[in-house]
Write a protein that holds these residues in place. Structure first.
Motif, short mmCIF file in Angstrom:
data_model
loop_
_atom_site.label_atom_id
_atom_site.label_comp_id
_atom_site.label_asym_id
_atom_site.label_seq_id
_atom_site.Cartn_x
_atom_site.Cartn_y
_atom_site.Cartn_z
N LYS A 13 3.02 -8.52 -9.14
CA LYS A 13 1.69 -8.42 -9.74
C LYS A 13 1.70 -7.36 -10.84
O LYS A 13 2.40 -6.35 -10.72
N PRO A 14 0.94 -7.55 -11.90
CA PRO A 14 0.81 -6.50 -12.90
C PRO A 14 0.17 -5.25 -12.28
O PRO A 14 -0.59 -5.36 -11.31
N TYR A 15 0.45 -4.10 -12.85
CA TYR A 15 0.01 -2.83 -12.25
C TYR A 15 -1.49 -2.79 -12.00
O TYR A 15 -1.94 -2.30 -10.96
N LYS A 16 -2.27 -3.35 -12.93
CA LYS A 16 -3.73 -3.27 -12.80
C LYS A 16 -4.25 -4.05 -11.59
O LYS A 16 -5.35 -3.79 -11.09
N ASP A 17 -3.47 -5.04 -11.12
CA ASP A 17 -3.90 -5.87 -9.99
C ASP A 17 -3.33 -5.40 -8.65
O ASP A 17 -3.62 -6.00 -7.61
N ARG A 18 -2.53 -4.35 -8.67
CA ARG A 18 -1.91 -3.88 -7.43
C ARG A 18 -2.83 -2.94 -6.65
O ARG A 18 -3.77 -2.37 -7.21
N VAL A 19 -2.53 -2.81 -5.36
CA VAL A 19 -3.12 -1.72 -4.57
C VAL A 19 -2.35 -0.46 -4.94
O VAL A 19 -1.13 -0.40 -4.79
N ARG A 20 -3.06 0.56 -5.43
CA ARG A 20 -2.41 1.76 -5.94
C ARG A 20 -2.76 2.96 -5.06
O ARG A 20 -3.71 2.92 -4.28
N PRO A 21 -1.99 4.05 -5.17
CA PRO A 21 -2.29 5.25 -4.37
C PRO A 21 -3.73 5.69 -4.53
O PRO A 21 -4.27 5.72 -5.64
N PHE A 22 -4.35 5.99 -3.40
CA PHE A 22 -5.71 6.50 -3.30
C PHE A 22 -6.79 5.45 -3.58
O PHE A 22 -7.96 5.79 -3.67
N ASN A 23 -6.41 4.18 -3.72
CA ASN A 23 -7.42 3.13 -3.77
C ASN A 23 -8.23 3.14 -2.47
O ASN A 23 -7.68 3.36 -1.39
N PHE A 24 -9.53 2.90 -2.56
CA PHE A 24 -10.34 2.69 -1.37
C PHE A 24 -10.18 1.24 -0.92
O PHE A 24 -10.17 0.32 -1.74
N LEU A 25 -10.06 1.04 0.37
CA LEU A 25 -9.86 -0.30 0.93
C LEU A 25 -10.63 -0.42 2.24
O LEU A 25 -11.14 0.56 2.78
#
Length: 824
Positions: free
Chosen positions: A582-594
């Protein structure tokens, strides 16, 4: 760096910045948990947080304005917190190093010039440290009257940990250059033989408790940390304990054992510790930069001084003008945080570390010799690690509770539950209201002579929940409904017999997103409206002798949701499969709220998560499997009702009569030590377990002492040889092939399989743990009731010869033991 500097290979110091999490800093400075919105409101900043539902959509001017406002709110909160921290004038510790209330406490100790004990005395023998850490247990938290509505007087100790620190003069250890130790076996034996409950009312008695003791438990009550169930995690219960292997406890625990059981334990060895010298260059500080709160580590007791100052501030609040109260309240809060942060936790700070490769380690415990282990994970000590102080503090706190229990029983009362520094004294059904209050107050007032502070208030306080909401001076009948440790509710009944909640536990509920926003009908600060409604239904169901109907609670038929952030590498790795390609903008990234959900019944293989959304319905619609990335439907998820269906049945496994459907008084187990397993203080992967469920393998375990393990292995091999691999496999629930290979010495079993095989060998020998435990418990009851075996046999119609053989273990008479136990 310029081109010329690079050509000359000059090195330039890299200027690194620091991350500051304002949620963490705010929690450390205020002892409260905030969202950005609630923090902005609490701090009264100009830029309050705005709300939006447009996350993840096409950028609009409105959303950009929202993001700008969020940034401004965060900055203003940060600036205000910076001011609050600067007021402390802790010049030796920068704010980015404040991660908790304990960090704040350590910063004050550093400011006073206090050096850590491990720095002052690095040559303390590791074998002695192993002996000391074996005496460390946490706070006592137990339920004695389970799932029965009981009238109580709820009391808690004034600043329990600072108080026992003051009584035992532990500040002298904190500022000492080191400590000395000596063998005091004979003196300690005499002391334990003679000490009475009246002696504990004298403050000087507590000064002599800086002692650890090696004992051979023989049915006395001690704190026992074990797995009370095959798949359970380690927990602590005060139970009858028998062990052929010597164990270490604090002297305070030995006194508790004597008071509860009625006899002193057998002492093999006692070691008493004394602070040695005083550190140089100690300097005074002003708490929160206020000269009125001046503390000099060289003069008097630090813990006593902090509590005395807090009492003075709280007295001022009572007569202060409205605009003065907020200032005074922040000052008393700072003093409370400092007292709690420096009187326990920092002394037993252990942090789990993990290496990529196995590391050779030496493990010290109850013996005099170390044994070698290889582990990737281990615990590193914190800056002010001082295990003796941690052990003495918690041991003394348990002694306070044991004394309360003994006084209550002597007064003809009972107790419903206890939790670290509090106990709910229970009214017997046959006792009148006035007599109950009179006897309960006699227990509560017994501790007042021990109060070490300037203000001679009761040391064991009658909590505010006991008083009428309309008249703060009038005691109102208070009722308790307790399920298991830390799961209880306190309530009154109004004139019409309706429940008025006064305090409810959110233990086991806090990870769930609120199913609905409701009115805080009872005005409770520590529990959300839906949690109050849950408890109200549990209590009303108990009063009406029916099962709770959680289905009628709003949105309980919707999926249960937990909010979390990808705040650790392990949590981020959950999404390795989802992020792939997945492109970076669509990934789950560090400190994302989920959001995390729970798999429905029979669907344990799915791992449901969802992107953060203000509207839970939207999050549920976007739920996917974090491993495969496939969409998950709402009917595949566990609902709030399913998740909490057994909340009101949660067992108190550490005691007998504490199983799912049991109610009434729990009974202490009789634990027989088969082996000692060395474990870490901190369970690993707590954050991951919080969201994905308990992992019994997450506890850091260091193993069994090799000498003892070799003895047990020989016992297992003999058992397999005597009883056969097939029978051993049936009892141990392992494969016959695995049992056969272990019996022939061809393979080494895992620790879990090892303990199953050992238990199977014991059971096949005719001495099953359950029967032996029951036998010993009946013997204890016979001693307590002071009756003869013959009288028991006649009373309950049991053959005297059979009963004698059953109690001596000479005959398998399980039915006889069960029949007698139920009758008694």
């Amino acid at each position: 760096m310029t081109r010329g500097e690079r050509r000359k290979q000059r090195k330039k110091r890299v200027r690194r910045g620091f991350f500051i999490d304002i949620k963490t800093l705010a929690a450390a400075l205020t002892s409260k948990s905030f969202s950005l919105a609630s923090l902005a409101q609490f701090l009264g900043v100009k830029a309050q947080k705005h709300e939006t539902e447009d996350h993840g959509r096409t950028l609009t001017p409105e959303y950009i304005a929202y993001a700008v406002q969020d940034t401004q709110t965060t900055w203003e909160c940060f600036s205000r917190l910076e001011e609050m921290y600067a007021a402390h004038r802790l010049t030796l510790t920068e704010d980015h190093n404040i991660h908790s209330e304990a960090s704040l406490g350590k910063a004050y100790l550093k400011e006073m010039g206090i050096k850590p004990w491990r720095e002052m005395q690095p040559d303390c023998p590791p074998a002695l440290l192993g002996n000391i850490i074996c005496t460390y247990y946490g706070g006592r938290s137990e339920v004695h009257i389970r799932k029965e509505i009981t009238q109580v007087l709820y009391c808690d100790f004034l600043s329990m940990y600072p108080t026992v620190c003051t009584l035992m003069r532990l500040w002298d250890f904190v500022i000492a250059q080191g400590m000395t130790w000596q063998d005091t076996t004979e003196e300690t034996r005499k002391f334990l033989e003679s000490v009475s409950i009246a002696d504990l009312q004298k403050p000087e008695t507590w000064k002599s408790l800086a002692t650890i003791v090696q004992v051979v438990p023989n049915g006395e009550v001690f704190p026992v940390r074990t797995k009370y169930g095959e798949d359970a995690q380690y927990t602590i219960g005060s139970n009858y304990l028998t062990s052929a292997e010597p164990l270490y406890y604090t002297l305070a625990d030995c006194i508790s054992a004597k008071f509860i059981t009625g006899r002193p334990p057998k002492i093999l060895r006692a070691i008493t510790f004394t602070p040695q010298g005083k550190q140089e260059n100690l300097k005074p500080v002003n708490i929160v930069g206020n000269g009125a709160y001046h503390v000099d580590p060289n003069q008097g007791d630090f813990f006593k001084r902090i509590i005395d100052m807090r009492s003075e501030v709280k007295n001022k609040i009572k007569t202060a003008l409205p605009h003065e109260k907020s200032v005074l309240d922040s000052q008393q809060l700072a003093l409370k945080i400092l007292a709690n942060a420096t009187s326990y936790g920092i002394f037993v700070e252990l942090n789990v570390e993990e290496e990529k490769q196995l590391q050779p380690l030496l493990c010290y415990g109850a013996g005099d010799e170390a044994f070698s282990i290889n582990k990737k994970k281990f615990e590193a000590t914190g800056l002010f690690f001082h295990p003796l102080l941690a052990a003495l503090i918690t041991g003394a706190a348990r002694l306070m509770l044991a004394t309360t229990e003994r006084l209550a029983v002597d007064a003809g009362l009972d107790w419903a539950f206890c939790d670290t520094d509090s106990m709910a004294l229970a009214k017997p059904d046959s006792m009148g209201q006035e007599e109950f209050i009179k006897r309960a107050k006699s227990v509560q007032e017994w501790f007042t002579p021990l109060n070490p502070y300037a203000q001679k208030a009761p040391l064991l306080k009658i909590e505010e929940y006991n008083y009428s909401l309309s008249d703060k001076e009038k005691l109102e009948p208070l009722y308790c409904y307790a399920i298991s440790s830390k799961r209880y509710a306190l309530f009154n009944l109004d004139a019409n017999g309706n429940v008025i909640l006064r305090k409810v536990s959110a233990h086991g509920l806090g990870h769930l997103l609120a199913p609905y926003d409701g009115e805080n009908k009872f005005g409770l600060d520590d529990a959300q409206p839906w949690q109050q409604d849950l408890w109200l239904e549990i209590i009303n169901a108990a009063r009406e002798n029916r099962q709770p109907d959680f289905a009628k609670l709003e949105n309980f038929d919707k999926p249960a949701i937990s909010r979390y952030g990808a705040a650790t590498p392990a949590l981020e790795k959950w999404f390795a499969g989802y992020n792939e390609n997945k492109p970076y903008k669509d990934r789950v990234r560090p400190f994302n709220f989920l959001y995390a959900m729970q798999a429905g019944t029979g669907l344990k293989t799915i791992k449901p998560v969802a992107p953060f959304a203000k509207n839970p319905a939207k999050a549920i619609a976007q739920c996917f499997d974090r491993v495969t990335g496939e969409k998950i439907k709402s009917n595949q998820l566990k609902t709030n009702h399913d998740s909490l269906a057994q909340y009101h049945l949660h067992p108190e496994t550490k005691f007998l009569n504490g199983d799912y459907t049991d109610s009434g008084k729990t009974q202490r187990r009789h634990i027989i030590v088969k082996s000692v397993q060395y474990i870490g203080k901190e369970a690993n992967k707590w954050e991951e377990q919080f969201y994905i469920g308990l992992d019994p393998e997450a506890q850091l375990e260091y193993g069994i002492c090799p000498e003892r393990k070799n003895e047990m292995m020989q016992y297992i091999m003999q058992g397999v040889k005597m009883h056969g691999a097939k029978k051993t496999a049936e009892v141990s629930k392992l494969s016959e092939r695995q049992v056969l290979r272990v019996g022939m010495g061809e393979t080494t079993p895992s620790d879990k399989a090892f303990m199953r095989l050992y238990a199977a060998a014991k059971a096949l020998e005719g001495v099953s743990e359950s029967e032996e435990s029951l036998r010993l418990r009946i013997k204890d009851m016979i001693k307590e009731k002071r009756v003869s075996i013959r009288a028991l046999a006649e009373k309950h119609g049991i053959d005297h010869s059979n009963l004698t053989k059953a109690l001596s273990g000479k005959r398998k008479t399980w039915d006889t033991l069960i029949r007698l136990y139920k009758a008694m």
